[in-house]
Design an enzyme around this catalytic site. Structure first.
Site, PDB file in Angstrom:
ATOM      1  N   GLU A  53       0.789  -1.237   0.000  1.00  0.00           N
ATOM      2  CA  GLU A  53       0.000   0.000   0.000  1.00  0.00           C
ATOM      3  C   GLU A  53       0.825   1.292   0.000  1.00  0.00           C
ATOM      4  O   GLU A  53       0.575   2.202   0.787  1.00  0.00           O
ATOM      5  CB  GLU A  53      -0.962  -0.003   1.192  1.00  0.00           C
ATOM      6  N   GLU A  74      -6.105 -10.670  -1.713  1.00  0.00           N
ATOM      7  CA  GLU A  74      -6.930 -10.475  -0.505  1.00  0.00           C
ATOM      8  C   GLU A  74      -8.405 -10.346  -0.889  1.00  0.00           C
ATOM      9  O   GLU A  74      -9.112  -9.458  -0.420  1.00  0.00           O
ATOM     10  CB  GLU A  74      -6.500  -9.206   0.252  1.00  0.00           C
TER      11      GLU A  74
HETATM   12  C1  XIL Z   1      -6.487  -6.528   8.052  1.00  0.00           C
HETATM   13  C2  XIL Z   1      -6.847  -7.744   8.897  1.00  0.00           C
HETATM   14  O1  XIL Z   1      -7.718  -8.562   8.167  1.00  0.00           O
HETATM   15  C3  XIL Z   1      -7.492  -7.310  10.194  1.00  0.00           C
HETATM   16  O2  XIL Z   1      -7.670  -8.428  11.057  1.00  0.00           O
HETATM   17  C4  XIL Z   1      -6.641  -6.259  10.896  1.00  0.00           C
HETATM   18  O3  XIL Z   1      -7.315  -5.774  12.029  1.00  0.00           O
HETATM   19  C5  XIL Z   1      -6.320  -5.107   9.966  1.00  0.00           C
HETATM   20  O4  XIL Z   1      -5.708  -5.613   8.783  1.00  0.00           O
HETATM   21  N1  XIL Z   1      -5.073  -4.727   3.481  1.00  0.00           N
HETATM   22  C6  XIL Z   1      -4.060  -5.530   3.943  1.00  0.00           C
HETATM   23  C7  XIL Z   1      -4.324  -6.444   5.083  1.00  0.00           C
HETATM   24  O5  XIL Z   1      -2.975  -5.557   3.349  1.00  0.00           O
HETATM   25  O6  XIL Z   1      -3.181  -6.646   5.864  1.00  0.00           O
HETATM   26  C8  XIL Z   1      -5.472  -5.954   5.936  1.00  0.00           C
HETATM   27  O7  XIL Z   1      -5.750  -6.956   6.912  1.00  0.00           O
HETATM   28  C9  XIL Z   1      -6.664  -5.657   5.070  1.00  0.00           C
HETATM   29  C10 XIL Z   1      -6.366  -4.582   4.075  1.00  0.00           C
END
Ligand code: XIL
Length: 365
Positions: A164, A279
């Site tokens: 990110e 994701e």
């Molecule tokens: C999220 C997790 O799913 C949660 O449990 C945590 O509280 C916050 O992070 N982008 C990403 C992930 O790269 O690491 C994030 O994961 C979701 C958005």
């Protein structure tokens, strides 16, 4: 005679598979199970795509959860355990306990693991954010990458090196695309990204190294900016293997069509890079309906299945009940149910699951 019978028997099976030609990516298999695959991972193998999910350490004790996970998936990302705040909460104090439990579970079940993520502004301990000296930050970054990658060496298939790093005015990826002003960017400049990849490659010549981000899959400013960034990295010879499209679809992130995803994948593939969907969840927030969600799961999966450089699809959660969107403040879904995944609260397959299978087997909606 025997040979003809064999060839004739194989023909329909060969027809069910779209051959992938990217040498970095597993060859698709062709067997009976490709027409009626029993699980997501079998369907994925038929297209040379690993099928992934996430795991939190506390979920390992939930037998129903992990049994289903191991049955259906062959790729895993620790949902939080390999983030900086968990691995090095205090300077020089490394805690691998929870992450090791997850990696051990995966190894026992012959599941490949992607570490997530080495350099990210979020879930970063305050002590890193407080650093003001560029040389000090560079050393801290190098130490973190070396220690963490060293600890998991031989047990990780891939790492998200930078997560990110690109920002736009809106979370849907539009307006004034630029590098996010993180502690890394402020002290080391945009070069911190190249630096992180070089540090990671120095630690392990074999592991896959990815850049990962959200809202980079639609027709928007962020996707274009990413493309230019990647082009530069490739031209400079930065050791990057590919890109993770997070694919968090729906409020507050972008909504991409299958065609837009395919287009973004193609131009990145043309740079010689691999693409993974890293994701995926498609939420129903903002009054969206299930038919829309099912069609999109189908179309985006199909974009990956038809792209030789697309090597994995990871869903960000196993069942609706365990989705991060149920509790994340930014989800924009506080009074609604996001219901963004392939299994319901009772671990039953949803129609979204069937549409992913349909896309992988070439069946129409
Ligand atoms: C999220 C997790 O799913 C949660 O449990 C945590 O509280 C916050 O992070 N982008 C990403 C992930 O790269 O690491 C994030 O994961 C979701 C958005």
């Amino acid at each position: 005679m025997k040979q003809y019978v064999l060839i004739a028997a194989l023909l329909p099976l060969l027809a069910c598979s779209t051959a992938k030609t990217n040498p970095n990516i597993a060859e698709p298999t062709t067997s009976n199970s490709c027409q009626t695959p029993s699980t997501l991972k079998v369907a994925g193998e038929c297209k040379g795509i690993m099928m992934g999910n996430v795991l939190r350490q506390q979920q390992i004790a939930n037998v129903e959860h992990v049994t289903l996970l191991a049955e259906e998936f062959n790729y895993l990302t620790p949902e939080n355990a390999t983030k900086w705040m968990h691995l090095q909460p205090e300077r020089g104090v490394f805690d691998y306990g929870k992450a090791d439990e997850i990696v051990n579970f995966a190894q026992k079940n012959k599941i490949k693991v992607k570490g997530h993520c080495l350099v990210w502004h979020s879930q970063l301990p305050q002590w890193v954010d407080d650093i003001t000296d560029p040389d000090e930050l560079k050393t801290v970054m190098e130490t973190h990458i070396a220690q963490v990658m060293g600890h998991f060496k031989g047990r990780m298939y891939a790492w998200d090196v930078v997560n990110e790093a690109i920002k736009t005015d809106t979370d849907v990826g539009d307006g004034n695309p630029r590098m996010r002003k993180t502690v890394f960017q402020r002290l080391l400049g945009d070069e911190y990204i190249d630096m992180a990849f070089k540090m990671a490659r120095k630690q392990d010549p074999d592991v896959k190294l990815y850049y990962n981000d959200y809202s980079i899959d639609a027709d928007n400013d962020k996707a274009d900016y990413l493309y230019e960034m990647l082009k530069g990295m490739v031209q400079r010879g930065v050791p990057i293997d590919g890109v993770g499209f997070q694919m968090h679809i729906g409020t507050p992130n972008n909504v991409a069509t299958g065609a837009e995803v395919a287009k973004n994948m193609q131009r990145i593939a043309d740079l010689g890079l691999e693409i993974i969907i890293s994701e995926m969840d498609i939420n129903l927030c903002g009054g969206r309906n299930e038919a829309w969600q099912q069609a999109l799961y189908h179309d985006i999966t199909l974009a990956c299945a038809e792209q030789p450089a697309c090597s994995a699809i990871t869903f960000w959660g196993l069942n609706d009940g365990s989705s991060w969107l149920n509790s994340w403040e930014g989800a924009g879904c506080k009074t609604e149910k996001p219901m963004p995944l392939l299994f319901d609260n009772k671990y039953q397959k949803k129609q979204t699951y069937e549409e992913v299978i349909n896309a992988l087997t070439g069946r129409e909606l």
